[in-house]
Design an enzyme around this catalytic site. Structure first.
Site, mmCIF file in Angstrom:
data_model
loop_
_atom_site.group_PDB
_atom_site.id
_atom_site.type_symbol
_atom_site.label_atom_id
_atom_site.label_comp_id
_atom_site.label_asym_id
_atom_site.label_seq_id
_atom_site.Cartn_x
_atom_site.Cartn_y
_atom_site.Cartn_z
ATOM 1 N N ASP A 123 -61.906 0.432 22.061
ATOM 2 C CA ASP A 123 -60.588 -0.164 22.237
ATOM 3 C C ASP A 123 -60.600 -1.672 22.125
ATOM 4 O O ASP A 123 -61.649 -2.300 22.232
ATOM 5 C CB ASP A 123 -60.118 0.098 23.680
ATOM 6 N N TYR A 179 -72.904 4.316 26.977
ATOM 7 C CA TYR A 179 -72.049 3.187 27.333
ATOM 8 C C TYR A 179 -72.558 2.561 28.618
ATOM 9 O O TYR A 179 -73.053 3.264 29.498
ATOM 10 C CB TYR A 179 -70.608 3.654 27.577
#
Length: 283
Positions: A64, A128
């Site tokens: 994002d 992540y």
């Protein structure tokens, strides 16, 4: 083979990193927007290779606006003019980086792969990390070198052991409907995902050993899974931080999972994008 000269395109797997603050995310956007995607810059740089067919980057992992990547990956096909040999991985890396120079985007490496290889579907897992900064009474205490690279949640110290207990509920295969944000793809993507690893551990800050004054402490929340839903990591981190703040108990994470409803996720609990890094894509 001399046939190389007339063969079809060469496919490459490239690994690349970027500082996400300046982009609307990794995926391509309309080029007339004020802020565009990392992919726009990658493909613009690739046109300088003078391919005979425009080069498209097929990116493995969407990130994002504001999210960073230590290492994302993509595959691309390069069709050169007849008689021109294929690029080596090193030539491709150097050439793309030359044309990306002004941007905080870097090609780390490029590798020839089979024409059947797909950067997104061949990935075995993705890792992540989310960087938390604790000990900040006010956001003005975030070191200037850490701006946009971590989240300093307010409200005093976090109970990290409660967060670690809560994190165990996220391990394994679950319907993560509650932990995804809704978007136009929601109806078409299964909410079932598998998380192989969740760790919450102390970490170092950038140049932290030079900052004597600080009661500041960095922690990293690390997730490894096959793939993740839209904003799933940010929602999981936000819920774990809420546990650390005493707003939720560890068992509430299990209850949120069992609810299987995106709208059941508490409003304003999602972690902001700027502490999130795609660390690696494993093949």
């Amino acid at each position: 083979c001399p046939a190389e000269m007339v063969c079809g395109p060469a496919r490459y797997l490239v690994f690349f990193q970027y500082f996400g603050t300046r982009y609307s995310g990794v995926m391509e956007t309309k080029s007339d927007q004020a802020v565009v995607g990392v992919q726009n810059y990658l493909e613009k740089a690739a046109q300088h290779l003078t391919p005979s067919v425009p080069i498209k980057f097929h990116i493995s992992s969407r990130t994002d606006t504001g999210v960073h990547a230590l290492c994302n990956s993509a595959h691309l096909d390069v069709q050169r003019a007849p008689g021109r040999p294929h690029f080596s991985g090193e030539q491709l890396t150097q050439s793309l980086n030359y044309h990306l120079r002004p941007e905080p985007i870097r090609i780390l490496s490029a590798h020839r792969v089979a024409s059947t290889f797909h950067a997104r579907f061949c990935a075995l897992s993705r890792t992540y990390i989310y960087r938390l900064l604790l000990g900040c009474a006010h956001h003005s205490q975030v070191p200037v070198f850490e701006r946009d690279l971590c989240w300093a949640p307010g409200g005093g110290p976090l109970d990290v052991s409660a967060m670690q207990e809560a994190a165990q509920f996220l391990l394994g295969t679950h319907d993560f409907s509650t932990f995804r944000s809704l978007n136009k793809e929601t109806p078409f993507r299964s909410p079932v995902r598998t998380i192989f690893q969740v760790d919450i551990r102390p970490s170092s800050g950038f140049l932290a050993h030079h900052c004597e004054h600080s009661g500041l402490k960095f922690w990293e929340v690390k997730f490894r899974g096959r793939s993740f839903l839209y904003r799933q990591v940010r929602r999981m981190v936000g819920a774990l931080v809420a546990v650390g703040q005493g707003k939720l108990a560890p068992h509430h994470i299990k209850e949120l999972l069992e609810t299987k409803d995106a709208l059941a996720f508490p409003p304003n609990f999602m972690a902001p994008p700027w502490g999130l890094f795609l660390k690696s894509v494993e093949y």
